[in-house]
Structures are given as C-alpha cells and as structure tokens.
Design a protein around this motif. Structure first.
Motif, PDB file in Angstrom:
ATOM      1  N   VAL A 297     -20.113  25.742 -15.808  1.00  0.00           N
ATOM      2  CA  VAL A 297     -18.665  25.775 -16.011  1.00  0.00           C
ATOM      3  C   VAL A 297     -18.112  27.166 -15.722  1.00  0.00           C
ATOM      4  CG1 VAL A 297     -18.747  26.380 -18.470  1.00  0.00           C
ATOM      5  CG2 VAL A 297     -16.863  24.966 -17.609  1.00  0.00           C
ATOM      6  N   TYR A 387     -20.955  19.435 -16.686  1.00  0.00           N
ATOM      7  CA  TYR A 387     -21.338  20.844 -16.618  1.00  0.00           C
ATOM      8  C   TYR A 387     -22.523  21.105 -17.556  1.00  0.00           C
ATOM      9  CZ  TYR A 387     -17.152  22.155 -13.954  1.00  0.00           C
ATOM     10  OH  TYR A 387     -16.198  22.290 -12.982  1.00  0.00           O
ATOM     11  N   GLY A 520     -13.716  24.627 -16.616  1.00  0.00           N
ATOM     12  CA  GLY A 520     -14.170  24.805 -15.240  1.00  0.00           C
ATOM     13  C   GLY A 520     -13.037  25.224 -14.312  1.00  0.00           C
TER      14      GLY A 520
END
Ligand SMILES: Nc1nc2c(c(=O)[nH]1)N[C@H]1C(S)=C(S)[C@@H](COP(=O)(O)O)O[C@H]1N2
Ligand SMILES: [Mo]
Length: 532
Positions: A297, A387, A520
C-alpha cells in the motif's frame, strides 16, 4: 627554565583536557553499555537489545506520513538509517553525560542508568516481548556503562592545581589511559561475542529451513505463458527472483523461526473446531501452487513495491471450513480474520474475500524454495487482490476470527484503511525518466496490475496527444501483473509519456492523484524523456 615555565602549565592543560576526557569517558561508557547490552541480547533474544527495542518502539509510534517519507527517501535502507540515527543520538547523550561526570560523577553515572531504564521499558513494551528477561540486556548494559563512567571520571585530572610542582596529583594519566583502553577492548570483545552468539541463535531455524522438502503441489500452476514476458530490455522480469523481491515490514531483526517448533492456532468467533497445526501438518495437506503479484500500500505511483512470485501453500478457505468457519454471507459471525506473527504484527483481512473462492493461502514456498526468512519462513498468508498490510502476514503463528468492529489491527491503528483492495495501476519500466533515446522507434514497456480483476487494456499518451493502445503480453492469471509494450515513433525534443490501464471490470485507472495513506496511491505514472 624561565619563570614563565614555572606557571601551572601542566595543571591548566590538565584542567583544559578534563572536559574532552570526560566526554571521551562518556563515549566509552556508552559503547561499553551497548556492547554488553547487545551481546546479552544476542544470548537471550536479539529483539530484546536496546537499539532494536527502541527502534521498534519508534517505528510503531511513527505517524504514517513520516513512515511513508522514510520509505520513499531511504527505501529498503530505512531501518539501517533509523538504527544509525539511534546510535548517533545515543553518542551525543553519552558525550554529554561524560562531560557532566567531570563535575558530578554520580549524576553522570546515574544518567547512564536512566538510559538503561528507557531501553528496558522499550524492550518490555514490545508486542513480541517474552517477559521480564527482555529487560535484562538494557539493565546489564546500563550497569556496566555507569560503573565504567564512574571509574573513568574518578581518574580524570583534578579540577584545580594548588601546587604546580606536583605534576601527577589527581591525574594519573597512565591509569586513565590503561582503564580507557581496557574498556574499549572489552567493549569490542563483547561486540564480537555478541555477533557470534546472535549467529548461533538462529541455527535451529536455519537447519529447519534447510531440512524442508516441499512436496509437489496437488494443484500445480500451469506454466507461465512464454509470451507473458515482453522482449524489451529494461522491463521487470515476469517472475521476480526472491533476492530482488521487495521487502516491507517492521522487523528490525528478521525473525528466525524454527519450523519444527512452529505452531499455528486457529480460533475465535464462529470457530466450532479450534485447530493447532504444525508445519508438517501443513505439508501433509494438498498444496496449491499459484502465481500471485503482491503489492504494498506504500507503493507510490511508478514505485518498486510490487513483485510477482510462484507460491506454494495450503488453501486457507478449506482450512477455515474444517474449523467450522462460515463467511458473513453464509451467516458466520466473524467478518475479520486477524493474523498474528511471531513478532507481534497483526494483520486483519476480510473473511468474505478470504473465503470467496480466490486462492487465499498459507504459503510455505516461494519460487521453488521454502520461504526466505525475510519473506516469512516458515509460513505466511497471501490473499490475491489485497494489499500486503491487510493480507500477507509473514511469520504467522495465530489466526483469530473476530469482527472489524471489535478489533483494529496494527496498521489500522495507524491511520490506514480497514479494508484495502489493490488499486488498478500501471508502470512504465522503460524508457527510464530522463533517458535520451534516439529518434525513431522507441520501445515503451512496463507492467500493469489489478489483482483478482485482471488487466484488459493499457494505453499510452505522448504529451497531450490521444491515448494509443499498447500491446498486451499474454495473461498468466488475473492475480498477476501483466506486461505491455508500445512501439513509439519518437520525434526529437522533450516528451512526456503517460500510461493508464483498464481492468476487467471496465474501470479505467484514475488520473486523480492521491497519497498512499490511507488505502493506496492512485494516479498515473509518467516519464519525461529527451529524444536526440
Ligand atoms: N509479520 C509481518 N508481516 C507483514 C508485514 C510486517 O511488517 N510484519 N508487512 C506487511 C506488508 S505492509 C507487506 S506489503 C508485505 C510485504 O511482503 P514482502 O516483504 O514479502 O514483500 O508483508 C506484510 N506482512
Ligand atoms: Mo505494505
């Protein structure tokens, strides 16, 4: 000898060097304290050493934005920089305490003890602390340092000379030099011993890894299509070699887990049948082999924290079903799966996604070998499409079924989103920024990813021109990245190349730039080049 020479020259010199000698004593005492503490830690538990403990505490308290900045600025060296920073701060304090000890021996020595308390508190406060023995390294180190400073300060020249004729009064240079040299040598010795001990500490773990033979997967991955890799120089290899695979974690010391002693416990809300599994239990189950692209991320647009590997592991959903776990859509009470690692990391994943049929797994192998220690040996979790911080717990040892309402995992407590599917992204691998290609055909190429959705289209825009479709390489699976290339007819001058991907849901990669926090980075990668 003139009269002038009879003035208390040696004495004033002695007085003048008191402060630097005091500071030097402080430095020696600090060095001795660290050497004793770190070698004690190496014998007890490397994670209990003051530098690692304070560093770990600092990492846990670092705001997401600063951590992000550190990763951006120092990359994988971020932990080294942090530890050097801690050492630099300690050195400054040691110099100051030494200078203080020139006048106030006890206070200076007491200051060293105070640092021991800080180190001990940090070690005891670590989530992976195994008990009061973790305080021992800092305490022992501080005592050694305090005693040494007290002794060295006692050997310094006296503050004022009454009789210039008495050269050596209060200042036994030979004894000071001897004591200081002995202290430095002993510290160096303790440091070497510590290194040897910490090397030995992981021996069982290393042996247990060497003894692993991965059984052939019952469900092998099909061979990677030959045309998944575009033949353009400068493009990332389709499978990332283990040695080049990015590493992101909070561990200042890579946990070395002995697979023969390792256990995984599955428990919590809606777990009708709790389970505790050994590593061999896992290897005896049917293994699946899958290519999965993992992404962090914290990866900036165009950044390096993405890698693709061929993993072998156990299907997590099957294991959960055997324990009686049902996803929320089938009436299960738990919507969050919290994975805990041996180093106290907690990573929360949505149970629904883990059990929706995707290849969520407990991985034991990476690119044909047991997991490297840095990537989670003996076992880590992976959930395609999420992620790493919400799915990919390394050195896992516990799985607890709970709810998102009831529990916030490590990163969620630090401003990151509870749930974080990987955003559709693309990256230009070649040409590199500020490259100077020759006019004519220039191959532009790179990777695009939208794990578990798949990539359907990649387009390139030159300056403010129209979007032009790139050629997609063959798809391996929708859980992996996809390569692409574009033959650009480059004309002389400065140009800006921008890429965007479209995933299989039809969503076009947004141009809206966001930061990595909380869920992200979004935006499009562009590269500026000058065509000669
Ligand atoms: N125990 C533990 N597991 C962890 C982390 C961690 O800090 N500790 N970091 C996570 C994050 S943020 C990512 S992106 C992935 C990275 O896995 P890799 O280092 O194998 O690439 O591991 C995840 N698993
Ligand atoms: Mo991450």
């Amino acid at each position: 000898m003139s009269d002038h020479d009879k003035t208390p020259r040696t004495s004033s010199a002695g007085t003048r060097i008191r402060l630097p000698l005091g500071a030097l004593s402080g430095l020696l005492a600090g060095g001795a304290a660290l050497a004793v503490a770190e070698s004690a830690a190496a014998a007890v538990r490397p994670q209990a050493g003051p530098v690692v403990a304070v560093g770990g505490a600092a990492i846990d308290r670092t705001p997401a934005a600063v951590k992000d900045w550190a990763i951006r600025t120092f990359g994988s060296d971020d932990k080294l920089v942090l530890q050097l920073g801690i050492l630099a701060v300690l050195a400054l304090f040691a110099l100051a305490l030494g200078a203080l000890a020139v006048r106030h021996r006890r206070t200076g020595a007491g200051g060293v003890l105070a640092f021991g308390v800080v180190g001990a508190a940090a070690a005891l406060g670590r989530p992976d602390s195994t008990g009061v023995t973790d305080a021992l390294p800092s305490v022992l180190g501080a005592i050694a340092g305090a005693v040494l400073l007290y002794v060295l300060a006692g050997l310094l020249p006296a503050p004022r000379r009454t009789d210039p004729g008495e050269r050596g009064e209060g200042w036994d240079r030979r004894r000071f030099v001897l004591a200081a040299t002995a202290a430095a040598a002993a510290s160096a010795g303790a440091g070497v011993l510590g290194r040897a001990l910490s090397g030995a500490g992981g021996r069982e773990a290393v042996a247990s890894r060497e003894n692993v033979t991965l059984p052939p997967p019952g469900s092998p991955a099909p061979a990677v299509p030959r045309r998944a890799q575009v033949r353009v120089e400068g493009v990332s290899p389709f499978i990332t070699p283990n040695g080049d695979f990015y590493r992101v974690d909070t561990a200042l010391v890579v946990p070395k887990v002995d697979a023969t002693a390792w256990r995984l416990r599955v428990h919590g809300d809606g777990v009708a049948r709790e389970k505790t599994l050994t590593f061999d239990d896992l290897l005896r189950r049917e293994l699946i082999e899958r290519d999965i692209t993992l992404t962090c991320v914290s990866n900036e647009v165009g950044g390096p924290y993405v890698g693709n590997a061929r993993w072998i592991g156990v299907r997590l959903a099957d294991l959960l079903e055997e324990c009686g776990v049902r996803p929320p859509s089938k009436g299960g009470p738990a919507d969050q799966l919290v994975a805990r690692s041996v180093d106290g990391m907690t990573i929360g994943s949505p149970v629904e996604e883990v059990m929706d049929g995707r290849d969520a797994m407990l991985a034991v192998g990476m690119n044909g070998e047991p997991l490297p220690f840095a990537h989670g040996f003996p076992v880590r979790m992976l959930v395609p499409g999420l992620y790493g911080y919400v799915s990919a717990c390394k050195w896992i040892e516990d799985i607890e079924l709970t709810t998102f309402d009831a529990y916030d995992a490590y990163w969620v407590k630090r401003d990151w989103a509870r749930e974080a599917p990987i955003k559709t992204q693309s990256r230009i691998d070649t040409p590199k920024p500020f490259a100077r290609p020759k006019a004519g055909t220039v191959m532009v190429a790179g990777v695009a990813w939208a794990q578990h959705r798949g990539i359907d289209k990649v387009e390139i825009r030159v300056d403010d021109g129209p979007w032009q479709e790139a050629t997609l390489a063959a798809e391996d699976s929708r859980d992996t990245w996809r390569q692409w290339s574009f033959a650009w007819q480059a004309t002389k001058g400065g140009h800006n190349l921008t890429v965007r991907a479209t995933d299989r849901t039809g969503e076009v990669q947004t141009e809206k730039r966001t930061r990595t926090v909380p869920d992200g980075a979004s935006g499009r990668h562009s590269v500026v080049v000058t065509v000669d």
